[in-house]
Design an enzyme around this catalytic site. Structure first.
Site, PDB file in Angstrom:
ATOM      1  N   LYS A  19       4.647  -0.527  -1.994  1.00 50.36           N
ATOM      2  CA  LYS A  19       4.125  -0.612  -3.359  1.00 50.36           C
ATOM      3  C   LYS A  19       5.151  -0.116  -4.371  1.00 50.36           C
ATOM      4  O   LYS A  19       5.258  -0.661  -5.489  1.00 50.36           O
ATOM      5  CB  LYS A  19       2.832   0.206  -3.469  1.00 50.36           C
ATOM      6  CG  LYS A  19       1.682  -0.363  -2.649  1.00 50.36           C
ATOM      7  CD  LYS A  19       1.252  -1.733  -3.146  1.00 50.36           C
ATOM      8  CE  LYS A  19      -0.088  -2.153  -2.586  1.00 50.36           C
ATOM      9  NZ  LYS A  19      -0.569  -3.424  -3.140  1.00 50.36           N
TER      10      LYS A  19
ATOM     11  N   TYR B 139      -6.328   9.602   3.558  1.00 48.90           N
ATOM     12  CA  TYR B 139      -5.589  10.172   2.424  1.00 48.90           C
ATOM     13  C   TYR B 139      -5.671  11.694   2.407  1.00 48.90           C
ATOM     14  O   TYR B 139      -4.885  12.359   1.734  1.00 48.90           O
ATOM     15  CB  TYR B 139      -6.134   9.628   1.093  1.00 48.90           C
ATOM     16  CG  TYR B 139      -5.576   8.271   0.739  1.00 48.90           C
ATOM     17  CD1 TYR B 139      -4.448   8.153  -0.069  1.00 48.90           C
ATOM     18  CD2 TYR B 139      -6.172   7.111   1.208  1.00 48.90           C
ATOM     19  CE1 TYR B 139      -3.936   6.918  -0.396  1.00 48.90           C
ATOM     20  CE2 TYR B 139      -5.663   5.870   0.890  1.00 48.90           C
ATOM     21  CZ  TYR B 139      -4.554   5.772   0.088  1.00 48.90           C
ATOM     22  OH  TYR B 139      -4.035   4.547  -0.231  1.00 48.90           O
TER      23      TYR B 139
ATOM     24  N   TYR C 293       3.090   1.894   3.547  1.00 52.28           N
ATOM     25  CA  TYR C 293       2.284   1.354   2.441  1.00 52.28           C
ATOM     26  C   TYR C 293       2.848   1.803   1.101  1.00 52.28           C
ATOM     27  O   TYR C 293       3.065   0.988   0.195  1.00 52.28           O
ATOM     28  CB  TYR C 293       0.828   1.816   2.578  1.00 52.28           C
ATOM     29  CG  TYR C 293      -0.072   1.372   1.442  1.00 52.28           C
ATOM     30  CD1 TYR C 293      -0.687   0.123   1.457  1.00 52.28           C
ATOM     31  CD2 TYR C 293      -0.311   2.208   0.345  1.00 52.28           C
ATOM     32  CE1 TYR C 293      -1.524  -0.282   0.411  1.00 52.28           C
ATOM     33  CE2 TYR C 293      -1.137   1.808  -0.701  1.00 52.28           C
ATOM     34  CZ  TYR C 293      -1.738   0.557  -0.664  1.00 52.28           C
ATOM     35  OH  TYR C 293      -2.552   0.164  -1.705  1.00 52.28           O
TER      36      TYR C 293
ATOM     37  N   ILE D 231     -11.058  -5.362  -5.542  1.00 58.05           N
ATOM     38  CA  ILE D 231     -10.500  -5.391  -6.894  1.00 58.05           C
ATOM     39  C   ILE D 231     -10.235  -6.834  -7.333  1.00 58.05           C
ATOM     40  O   ILE D 231     -10.520  -7.214  -8.472  1.00 58.05           O
ATOM     41  CB  ILE D 231      -9.208  -4.543  -6.940  1.00 58.05           C
ATOM     42  CG1 ILE D 231      -9.543  -3.054  -6.702  1.00 58.05           C
ATOM     43  CG2 ILE D 231      -8.496  -4.715  -8.279  1.00 58.05           C
ATOM     44  CD1 ILE D 231      -8.329  -2.152  -6.504  1.00 58.05           C
TER      45      ILE D 231
ATOM     46  N   SER E  28       0.239   0.839  -6.540  1.00 61.56           N
ATOM     47  CA  SER E  28      -0.783   1.831  -6.191  1.00 61.56           C
ATOM     48  C   SER E  28      -0.294   3.176  -6.681  1.00 61.56           C
ATOM     49  O   SER E  28       0.928   3.401  -6.741  1.00 61.56           O
ATOM     50  CB  SER E  28      -0.959   1.884  -4.670  1.00 61.56           C
ATOM     51  OG  SER E  28      -1.693   3.040  -4.317  1.00 61.56           O
TER      52      SER E  28
ATOM     53  N   ASP F   4      -2.689 -17.363   3.088  1.00 64.07           N
ATOM     54  CA  ASP F   4      -2.211 -16.075   3.589  1.00 64.07           C
ATOM     55  C   ASP F   4      -1.016 -15.639   2.730  1.00 64.07           C
ATOM     56  O   ASP F   4       0.010 -16.317   2.693  1.00 64.07           O
ATOM     57  CB  ASP F   4      -1.800 -16.233   5.063  1.00 64.07           C
ATOM     58  CG  ASP F   4      -1.407 -14.904   5.684  1.00 64.07           C
ATOM     59  OD1 ASP F   4      -1.146 -13.928   4.942  1.00 64.07           O
ATOM     60  OD2 ASP F   4      -1.362 -14.846   6.931  1.00 64.07           O
TER      61      ASP F   4
ATOM     62  N   THR G   6     -13.835   0.201  -2.697  1.00 59.17           N
ATOM     63  CA  THR G   6     -13.784  -1.131  -2.084  1.00 59.17           C
ATOM     64  C   THR G   6     -13.854  -0.961  -0.560  1.00 59.17           C
ATOM     65  O   THR G   6     -13.847   0.162  -0.056  1.00 59.17           O
ATOM     66  CB  THR G   6     -12.455  -1.846  -2.419  1.00 59.17           C
ATOM     67  OG1 THR G   6     -11.397  -1.098  -1.818  1.00 59.17           O
ATOM     68  CG2 THR G   6     -12.227  -1.948  -3.916  1.00 59.17           C
TER      69      THR G   6
HETATM   70  N1  NAP Z   1      -9.000   0.341  -3.182  1.00 58.68           N
HETATM   71  C1  NAP Z   1      -8.103   1.217  -3.545  1.00 58.68           C
HETATM   72  O1  NAP Z   1      -8.402   2.430  -3.596  1.00 58.68           O
HETATM   73  C2  NAP Z   1      -6.713   0.779  -3.949  1.00 58.68           C
HETATM   74  C3  NAP Z   1      -5.869   1.748  -4.532  1.00 58.68           C
HETATM   75  C4  NAP Z   1      -4.583   1.371  -4.900  1.00 58.68           C
HETATM   76  C5  NAP Z   1      -4.153   0.064  -4.715  1.00 58.68           C
HETATM   77  N2  NAP Z   1      -4.994  -0.840  -4.142  1.00 58.68           N
HETATM   78  C6  NAP Z   1      -4.471  -2.206  -3.985  1.00 58.68           C
HETATM   79  O2  NAP Z   1      -5.332  -3.096  -4.673  1.00 58.68           O
HETATM   80  C7  NAP Z   1      -5.350  -4.371  -4.011  1.00 58.68           C
HETATM   81  C8  NAP Z   1      -6.783  -4.744  -3.685  1.00 58.68           C
HETATM   82  O3  NAP Z   1      -7.307  -3.732  -2.829  1.00 58.68           O
HETATM   83  P1  NAP Z   1      -8.857  -3.678  -2.417  1.00 58.68           P
HETATM   84  O4  NAP Z   1      -9.208  -2.239  -2.296  1.00 58.68           O
HETATM   85  O5  NAP Z   1      -9.649  -4.575  -3.261  1.00 58.68           O
HETATM   86  O6  NAP Z   1      -8.744  -4.270  -0.920  1.00 58.68           O
HETATM   87  P2  NAP Z   1      -9.844  -4.913   0.049  1.00 58.68           P
HETATM   88  O7  NAP Z   1     -11.197  -4.463  -0.337  1.00 58.68           O
HETATM   89  O8  NAP Z   1      -9.361  -4.628   1.427  1.00 58.68           O
HETATM   90  O9  NAP Z   1      -9.683  -6.481  -0.258  1.00 58.68           O
HETATM   91  C9  NAP Z   1      -8.445  -7.064   0.053  1.00 58.68           C
HETATM   92  C10 NAP Z   1      -8.370  -8.461  -0.478  1.00 58.68           C
HETATM   93  O10 NAP Z   1      -7.049  -8.943  -0.192  1.00 58.68           O
HETATM   94  C11 NAP Z   1      -7.152 -10.087   0.623  1.00 58.68           C
HETATM   95  N3  NAP Z   1      -6.045 -10.123   1.574  1.00 58.68           N
HETATM   96  C12 NAP Z   1      -5.644  -9.185   2.442  1.00 58.68           C
HETATM   97  N4  NAP Z   1      -4.577  -9.609   3.134  1.00 58.68           N
HETATM   98  C13 NAP Z   1      -4.321 -10.857   2.698  1.00 58.68           C
HETATM   99  C14 NAP Z   1      -3.366 -11.829   3.029  1.00 58.68           C
HETATM  100  N5  NAP Z   1      -2.450 -11.641   3.983  1.00 58.68           N
HETATM  101  N6  NAP Z   1      -3.375 -13.001   2.348  1.00 58.68           N
HETATM  102  C15 NAP Z   1      -4.302 -13.237   1.387  1.00 58.68           C
HETATM  103  N7  NAP Z   1      -5.249 -12.368   1.050  1.00 58.68           N
HETATM  104  C16 NAP Z   1      -5.254 -11.184   1.695  1.00 58.68           C
HETATM  105  C17 NAP Z   1      -8.501 -10.018   1.305  1.00 58.68           C
HETATM  106  O11 NAP Z   1      -8.894 -11.323   1.702  1.00 58.68           O
HETATM  107  P3  NAP Z   1     -10.009 -11.575   2.847  1.00 58.68           P
HETATM  108  O12 NAP Z   1     -11.305 -11.079   2.254  1.00 58.68           O
HETATM  109  O13 NAP Z   1     -10.020 -13.037   3.052  1.00 58.68           O
HETATM  110  O14 NAP Z   1      -9.601 -10.796   4.020  1.00 58.68           O
HETATM  111  C18 NAP Z   1      -9.341  -9.396   0.196  1.00 58.68           C
HETATM  112  O15 NAP Z   1      -9.727 -10.380  -0.740  1.00 58.68           O
HETATM  113  C19 NAP Z   1      -4.448  -4.214  -2.783  1.00 58.68           C
HETATM  114  O16 NAP Z   1      -3.165  -4.683  -3.093  1.00 58.68           O
HETATM  115  C20 NAP Z   1      -4.421  -2.703  -2.550  1.00 58.68           C
HETATM  116  O17 NAP Z   1      -3.237  -2.306  -1.896  1.00 58.68           O
HETATM  117  C21 NAP Z   1      -6.262  -0.515  -3.762  1.00 58.68           C
END
Ligand code: NAP
Length: 262
Positions: free
Chosen positions: A164, A205, A160, A24, A147, A70, A195
């Site tokens: 959130k 889930y 988690y 995202i 979330s 980080d 993602t």
């Molecule tokens: N996907 C879903 O269905 C969903 C639903 C609800 C909420 N969300 C929320 O949306 C956000 C993005 O999710 P996503 O699905 O895109 O996740 P993702 O595909 O796992 O990507 C996570 C991103 O966060 C970075 N990251 C993780 N831990 C970190 C840390 N300690 N410091 C800095 N960067 C960090 C990763 O960096 P690296 O690539 O360098 O590891 C990556 O760029 C999150 O907050 C997640 O909780 C996602």
């Protein structure tokens, strides 16, 4: 006939996107840069993906930089934000996307798990907002990430989901303080989005009785009004709205971008 409007809502503005290397956050960086923002992308370990995204945005005529930071360490987030201000001369938008998943039963959760999950998802977002707000003028926009899980009961998802839910209270309370400076702060609550995170954890889930009998996509076909997971770009559109002047009179709120989850 409807006229097509090409928007460039972030022309001349500078943004920081944490967790911008993948998923995202990467889609948000593309969207903000596509509408004219200079973007600093924060990442944790995925330097290759972050550098590739910077190159992609530059080849499309955008201005971007990648910084390892980080989100669990507020000092690294401070350095990311200061680098953006040094390079771009200003900060208008913070989008905080860095986040980590967690599933485990109550009896297995350790204090270290609690600190790790809340360290990134909750504490990390609070200090990102603090450091960004320090550099923002009137009109600044902060968008954090919650979330749909914050308001749903799912087996093993306590850490988690509660990490959130705290973010939704965070934006509500900070809106009062930041409103005094003309800065807005809101959150996006994404639903299931295609993602790496969803690919890795999506099956968890499902109700335990459905595990192995149904895929995440099949589940979305039943539980989501639009019958599918979101594409990251569709969720990014919500972040871009809250980061733009279109949302100038919106603060303290959490916007669900979930395809109508029920
Ligand atoms: N996907 C879903 O269905 C969903 C639903 C609800 C909420 N969300 C929320 O949306 C956000 C993005 O999710 P996503 O699905 O895109 O996740 P993702 O595909 O796992 O990507 C996570 C991103 O966060 C970075 N990251 C993780 N831990 C970190 C840390 N300690 N410091 C800095 N960067 C960090 C990763 O960096 P690296 O690539 O360098 O590891 C990556 O760029 C999150 O907050 C997640 O909780 C996602």
């Amino acid at each position: 006939m409807v006229a097509l409007v090409q928007t460039a809502r972030f022309e001349g503005k500078a943004a920081v996107v944490t967790g911008g290397s993948r998923g995202i956050g990467a889609a948000v960086a593309r969207r903000l840069a596509g509408e004219g923002a200079a973007v600093a992308i924060g990442y944790r370990g995925n330097k290759e993906a972050a550098d590739a995204l910077v190159a992609e945005l530059a080849s499309d005529g955008g201005r971007a930089t990648a910084v390892r930071a980080d989100a669990a360490d507020p000092e690294q987030t401070r350095a990311l934000i200061e680098q953006a201000v040094t390079e771009f001369g200003r900060l208008d938008v913070l989008v905080s996307c860095a986040g980590i998943e967690h599933f485990d039963a109550l009896e297995k959760i350790t204090p270290a798990d609690f600190d790790r999950v809340f360290g990134v998802n909750t504490r990390g977002q609070l200090f990102a907002a603090q450091h960004a707000a320090a550099h923002m003028r009137e009109g600044g926009r902060i968008v954090l990430t919650s979330s749909v899980s914050a308001a749903r009961a799912v087996f093993g998802h306590t850490l988690y989901a509660s990490s959130k839910a705290a973010v939704e209270s965070m934006v509500l309370n900070l809106s009062a303080e930041l409103g005094q400076k003309g800065i807005t702060i809101n959150a996006i609550a994404p639903g299931g989005t295609a993602t790496d995170m969803a690919a890795e954890h999506g099956a968890s889930y499902l109700h335990p009785e459905l595990v192995g009998k149904m895929s995440m996509s099949e589940w979305a076909g039943i539980q989501v009004a639009l019958k599918r997971l979101a594409e990251p770009s569709e969720v990014a559109a919500g972040y871009a709205f809250l980061a733009s002047d279109d949302a100038a009179y919106m603060t303290g709120r959490t916007l669900q971008v979930d395809g109508g989850m029920f």
